[in-house]
Design a protein around this motif. Structure first.
Motif, short mmCIF file in Angstrom:
data_model
loop_
_atom_site.label_atom_id
_atom_site.label_comp_id
_atom_site.label_asym_id
_atom_site.label_seq_id
_atom_site.Cartn_x
_atom_site.Cartn_y
_atom_site.Cartn_z
N GLY A 6 23.94 -27.04 -55.73
CA GLY A 6 25.07 -26.61 -56.55
C GLY A 6 25.77 -25.39 -55.99
O GLY A 6 27.00 -25.29 -56.02
N THR A 7 24.98 -24.46 -55.47
CA THR A 7 25.56 -23.25 -54.88
C THR A 7 26.42 -23.61 -53.67
O THR A 7 27.52 -23.06 -53.50
CB THR A 7 24.45 -22.27 -54.48
N VAL A 65 26.94 -28.26 -62.10
CA VAL A 65 25.82 -27.60 -61.43
C VAL A 65 24.82 -27.10 -62.47
O VAL A 65 23.60 -27.28 -62.32
CB VAL A 65 26.31 -26.45 -60.52
N ALA A 66 25.31 -26.47 -63.52
CA ALA A 66 24.41 -25.96 -64.57
C ALA A 66 23.61 -27.10 -65.20
O ALA A 66 22.41 -26.95 -65.46
CB ALA A 66 25.22 -25.22 -65.63
N THR A 124 14.37 -27.82 -59.61
CA THR A 124 15.36 -26.88 -60.12
C THR A 124 15.97 -26.07 -58.98
O THR A 124 17.20 -25.92 -58.91
CB THR A 124 14.72 -25.93 -61.16
N LEU A 125 15.12 -25.58 -58.09
CA LEU A 125 15.63 -24.79 -56.96
C LEU A 125 16.48 -25.64 -56.02
O LEU A 125 17.50 -25.18 -55.51
CB LEU A 125 14.47 -24.16 -56.19
N GLU A 126 16.08 -26.89 -55.82
CA GLU A 126 16.87 -27.78 -54.97
C GLU A 126 18.24 -28.03 -55.59
O GLU A 126 19.26 -28.00 -54.90
CB GLU A 126 16.13 -29.10 -54.77
N SER A 127 18.25 -28.26 -56.89
CA SER A 127 19.54 -28.47 -57.59
C SER A 127 20.40 -27.22 -57.52
O SER A 127 21.61 -27.30 -57.32
CB SER A 127 19.30 -28.84 -59.05
N ALA A 128 19.77 -26.06 -57.69
CA ALA A 128 20.52 -24.81 -57.63
C ALA A 128 21.10 -24.59 -56.24
O ALA A 128 22.26 -24.17 -56.10
CB ALA A 128 19.61 -23.64 -58.02
N GLN A 129 20.32 -24.88 -55.21
CA GLN A 129 20.80 -24.70 -53.85
C GLN A 129 21.97 -25.65 -53.57
O GLN A 129 23.00 -25.24 -53.03
CB GLN A 129 19.68 -24.95 -52.85
N ASN A 146 22.84 -29.97 -63.78
CA ASN A 146 21.88 -30.46 -62.78
C ASN A 146 20.71 -29.51 -62.60
O ASN A 146 19.58 -29.94 -62.39
CB ASN A 146 22.57 -30.69 -61.44
N VAL A 147 20.98 -28.20 -62.68
CA VAL A 147 19.91 -27.22 -62.54
C VAL A 147 18.99 -27.26 -63.76
O VAL A 147 17.77 -27.15 -63.63
CB VAL A 147 20.49 -25.80 -62.33
#
Length: 149
Positions: free
Chosen positions: A63-64, A127-128, A56-61, A130-131
């Motif tokens: 995506g950001t 992104v949402a 989740t953190l990798e996807s968030a990073q 993917n997260v």
């Protein structure tokens, strides 16, 4: 009539230490086995939760970074358009030319703003999704394991 004498279950004469020791040993062994099994399940669940959080953190990073790059691209495009418009304004010869130039610029910027908003909305949605994906998959896996049990 003869009465049959029965031993009191609480009397010490009916207490067999060997049976008590065996029962206690069985109880302790079952408890230890259940504790080991519970520990193994908890360890597995913790490892899976850690993997889910990491994904989740990798996807968030990722995506950001993607959203940041899209925002920078939009800012760059808007700045370039504004600078080009200012240069064009410096060459204006009449009021009608100024009004036409300004109207065209505002219309193009409005269209561009709508296009940029759609692009950002689509990217944000992606992104949402993917997260949320790792958490959703973990929840589905947990639910399927409850259904099996």
């Amino acid at each position: 009539m003869a009465t049959k004498k029965t031993d009191d279950v609480f009397s010490l004469s009916s207490f067999d230490p060997a049976k008590f020791t065996d029962s206690f040993r069985d109880f302790a062994e079952k408890g230890a086995a259940q504790s080991k099994e519970a520990y193994a399940k908890m360890k597995t669940a913790a490892e899976e939760a850690t993997k889910t959080v990491e994904a989740t953190l990798e996807s968030a990073q990722t995506g950001t970074v993607e959203l940041g790059l899209k925002a920078i691209d939009a800012l760059r495009t808007n700045a370039e358009n504004s600078l080009s418009h200012m240069e064009a304004l410096l060459g204006v010869k009449s009021l009608s030319e100024l009004v036409e130039l300004q109207t065209t610029f505002i219309r193009k910027q409005a269209e561009l703003a709508v296009e940029q908003a759609k692009t950002m909305q689509e990217a944000t949605k992606k992104v949402a999704e993917n997260v949320a994906k790792p958490g959703k998959e973990a929840a589905e896996k947990a639910m399927s394991s409850f259904k099996k049990a």
